[in-house]
Design a protein around this motif. Structure first.
Motif, PDB file in Angstrom:
ATOM      1  N   ASP B 173     -32.615 -19.400  16.795  1.00  0.00           N
ATOM      2  CA  ASP B 173     -32.422 -18.058  17.324  1.00  0.00           C
ATOM      3  C   ASP B 173     -32.126 -17.126  16.147  1.00  0.00           C
ATOM      4  N   PRO B 174     -32.564 -15.872  16.249  1.00  0.00           N
ATOM      5  CA  PRO B 174     -32.449 -14.963  15.099  1.00  0.00           C
ATOM      6  C   PRO B 174     -31.040 -14.880  14.512  1.00  0.00           C
ATOM      7  N   GLU B 175     -30.016 -14.891  15.373  1.00  0.00           N
ATOM      8  CA  GLU B 175     -28.671 -14.683  14.818  1.00  0.00           C
ATOM      9  C   GLU B 175     -28.168 -15.914  14.067  1.00  0.00           C
ATOM     10  N   MET B 176     -28.927 -17.019  14.111  1.00  0.00           N
ATOM     11  CA  MET B 176     -28.468 -18.228  13.426  1.00  0.00           C
ATOM     12  C   MET B 176     -29.205 -18.474  12.124  1.00  0.00           C
ATOM     13  N   ILE B 177     -30.248 -17.679  11.875  1.00  0.00           N
ATOM     14  CA  ILE B 177     -31.061 -17.921  10.687  1.00  0.00           C
ATOM     15  C   ILE B 177     -30.229 -17.731   9.425  1.00  0.00           C
ATOM     16  N   LYS B 178     -29.376 -16.701   9.454  1.00  0.00           N
ATOM     17  CA  LYS B 178     -28.663 -16.356   8.227  1.00  0.00           C
ATOM     18  C   LYS B 178     -27.748 -17.485   7.769  1.00  0.00           C
ATOM     19  N   GLU B 179     -27.040 -18.120   8.731  1.00  0.00           N
ATOM     20  CA  GLU B 179     -26.085 -19.151   8.327  1.00  0.00           C
ATOM     21  C   GLU B 179     -26.795 -20.314   7.636  1.00  0.00           C
ATOM     22  N   VAL B 180     -28.045 -20.580   8.054  1.00  0.00           N
ATOM     23  CA  VAL B 180     -28.793 -21.663   7.413  1.00  0.00           C
ATOM     24  C   VAL B 180     -29.312 -21.212   6.047  1.00  0.00           C
ATOM     25  N   LEU B 181     -29.839 -19.996   6.005  1.00  0.00           N
ATOM     26  CA  LEU B 181     -30.351 -19.490   4.719  1.00  0.00           C
ATOM     27  C   LEU B 181     -29.233 -19.410   3.680  1.00  0.00           C
TER      28      LEU B 181
END
Lengths: 364, 247
Positions: B173-181
């Motif tokens: 989901d879009p709001e979770m991409i950042k934590e992985v990146l």
């Protein structure tokens, strides 16, 4: 710009509250359901009293066959009169305690094997120990114990012995066959496929027949394997073929990514199967495996074809050997039906417990 | 300049008889280099990186990873897999094992570490991806972003020299991409060799040493991110960039 106002969670509306509302909604919803309810009610009310009378109030519980012939109800006295014959079959009467001890021992072993606390390496040793003790005590022929040939082993002990051993052996074979059918090696794959198709293509009776009568013909003179072992092998191989397909269904359902992830982690083929694929695949097919187990349990009654008398066979023999009681075989069959039900229902309940266990990791 | 840690030399691969998925791939990756592979769907990006740890086998050409040529030799494949970690689009965590068990599995059974040591190492990696408090949960009890961070930690437990990422944020989901990146950027800063298939152009700009653009099984263009994004040389890459950056 408007601000966000949280709406507090409310309980879901409950359409049916209380047994009265339930009845109204489900039994007397409109004239059609009401009619159905009334009709079924009338039928039940007219049948139940007769069933009740036959089973309980008019039943003959004690006394001889004369009382049963005179009475209108069920003749439960036949069970009282014949229960040792029904349960133990041809096993010598004064040695019944041996079969009883052995069977209780085996049942205890099975219960232990089904208990989480016992899933330890010593369980394998316990199996070996119990089986050795079982065979020794059942056969006898030492320390003053009378020797009892295996073809006299019968009744419920034989049912439990055949069922538990064939399940215990069929399961690992089935896992092997299921893995083999998905193997990358064509020879293994076709061997396993041929096995499954051949065994599934014939009835269990013919497998038992071959195991019992054909097999000795193929063996050299004087060389013979005990009929019990041959029959056990027959049931095992038969059950394994069916179970293998159930397990293969579970294996198919495991996403390819699981195997790939295991490969990138450096796990070998066997490590991957043992720790990643099989635990998930078997968890998925618990209901199917239990289906196999339950039908194997009941299929043991077919060994009557090769003159082994397990519970059903012993029951038939008990009735046929006594013309006075022969009319009351229905009661006898109801009695063994109850025994089968108790075992099968326990297996079914156990499988539900296993399902709950393996689904823990999927609960949020 | 050091010896390349990954080297493709005229590598070709087909699916079946007709689908030529990798065509004459020549590629050298230096140790410590961070590479982003992009390109349209079906261009062979995933297949390219899956050849590196032999999840796919190539049929022609030479592929060498850290001095080991990848062939049918199972021992060589095992060797390479010990040095190469991989993170998948679908996470591929083992759902029947807890997070901690997912991480200790390989160190214990492949690396032969004692349980205690494997668990210490696992907790270290979980802290690194900021998820240590979830160690005793099952993967399906976590959010997608958390699961992907666990997957990264699991790969890191092998102390790999090379990390492969196959569209690691595409299923999130879009709001979770950042934590992985963010986790991936931290890794990149620590100097591990990374080959990453992704459409996250922000990530490519931030950490990539080189962007590789693939189309129809070929490497069409490779350049440093600045030049690739600002002055794409090939019409195909220009077209692709306009599609993904245009909106």
């Amino acid at each position: 710009m408007s601000t966000f106002t949280a709406i507090a969670p409310r309980p879901a509306p409950n359409a049916t509250t209380g047994p009265l509302a339930w009845c109204k909604a489900n039994l007397f919803h409109d004239w059609k359901t009401t009619l159905g309810t009334v009709l079924i009610g009338v039928v039940l009310l007219s049948l139940l009293p007769r069933l009740f009378a036959w089973t309980l109030t008019d039943a003959v519980w004690n006394g001889g066959y004369e009382a049963c012939h005179a009475g209108n109800g069920a003749c439960w006295a036949v069970v009282r009169e014949k229960f040792r014959f029904i349960l133990m079959g041809r096993y010598p009467h004064e040695e019944h305690w041996r079969a009883l001890v052995c069977t209780l021992m085996l049942l205890a072993l099975i219960v232990a094997s089904c208990t989480r606390a016992c899933w330890r390496p010593w369980l394998a040793g316990l199996w070996v120990g119990v089986l050795v003790a079982y065979l020794a005590l059942m056969r006898g022929g030492f320390a003053g114990l009378r020797y009892v040939e295996t073809d006299l082993w019968s009744g419920l002990p034989l049912t439990i012995l055949l069922a538990s051993l064939s399940m215990a052996m069929a399961f690992p074979i089935a896992v092997g066959i299921a893995l083999g059918r998905r193997s990358g090696m064509p020879a293994i794959r076709s061997l396993c496929t041929v096995y499954v198709e051949l065994i599934r293509g014939v009835p269990l009776i013919s497998v038992l027949f071959m195991a019992s009568f054909m097999f000795p013909l193929l063996m050299p003179q004087g060389f013979n394997i005990d009929v019990l072992i041959r029959v056990l092998a027959g049931i095992t191989l038969f059950a394994a073929a069916y179970m293998a397909e159930v397990i293969r269904g579970g294996l198919q359902a495991i996403p390819k990514g699981q195997v790939e992830a295991a490969a990138t982690l450096g796990l070998s083929y066997w490590q991957t199967q043992r720790m990643i694929v099989l635990p998930q695949a078997l968890a998925m097919v618990v209901p199917g495996i239990m289906n196999n187990f339950i039908s194997t349990f009941k299929d043991t009654s077919l060994v009557a074809i090769v003159s082994l008398y397990e519970l059903t066979g012993a029951m038939g023999m008990a009735m046929n050997s006594d013309a006075n009681w022969r009319p009351f075989r229905i009661e006898g069959y109801l009695f063994i039906a109850l025994i089968y039900f108790v075992f099968c229902f326990s297996m079914s309940r156990y499988s539900q417990w296993i399902e709950a266990q393996v689904n823990k990791s999927r609960q949020r | 300049m050091s010896q390349p840690i990954i080297e493709f030399a005229k590598v070709n691969k087909w699916y079946g008889n007709s689908f030529h998925v990798l065509r004459d791939i020549d590629l050298q990756v230096r140790a410590g280099e961070r590479i982003v592979v992009c390109g349209p769907s079906g261009s062979g990006k995933s297949t390219l990186i899956r050849c590196i740890n032999r999840l796919e086998e190539h049929q022609q050409g030479r592929l060498t990873v850290d001095g080991v040529e990848i062939t049918d030799d199972l021992k060589a494949i095992d060797d390479v897999r010990k040095k190469v970690g991989m993170v998948f689009q679908q996470f591929n965590l083992f759902p029947h094992l807890t997070v901690l068990e997912n991480l200790t599995l390989s160190p214990m059974w492949v690396g032969k570490l004692p349980k205690k040591e494997a668990e210490e190492r696992a907790m270290e990696q979980l802290q690194r991806v900021r998820i240590a408090e979830q160690a005793y949960k099952y993967p399906l009890q976590l959010s997608g972003g958390q699961q992907q961070r666990v997957a990264i930690a699991r790969a890191l437990c092998l102390t790999p020299k090379i990390m492969l990422f196959d569209e690691p944020t595409s299923a999130l989901d879009p709001e979770m991409i950042k934590e992985v990146l963010d986790v991936m950027i931290e890794m990149a800063e620590q100097g591990i060799t990374m080959v990453c298939v992704t459409h996250e152009m922000g990530f490519a700009k931030a950490v990539a040493d080189r962007v590789i653009f693939m189309d129809e099984g070929q490497i069409v263009e490779q350049n440093n991110p600045h030049d690739f994004f600002n002055h794409p040389q090939n019409e195909r890459s220009r077209d692709f960039l306009s599609k993904i950056l245009g909106h």
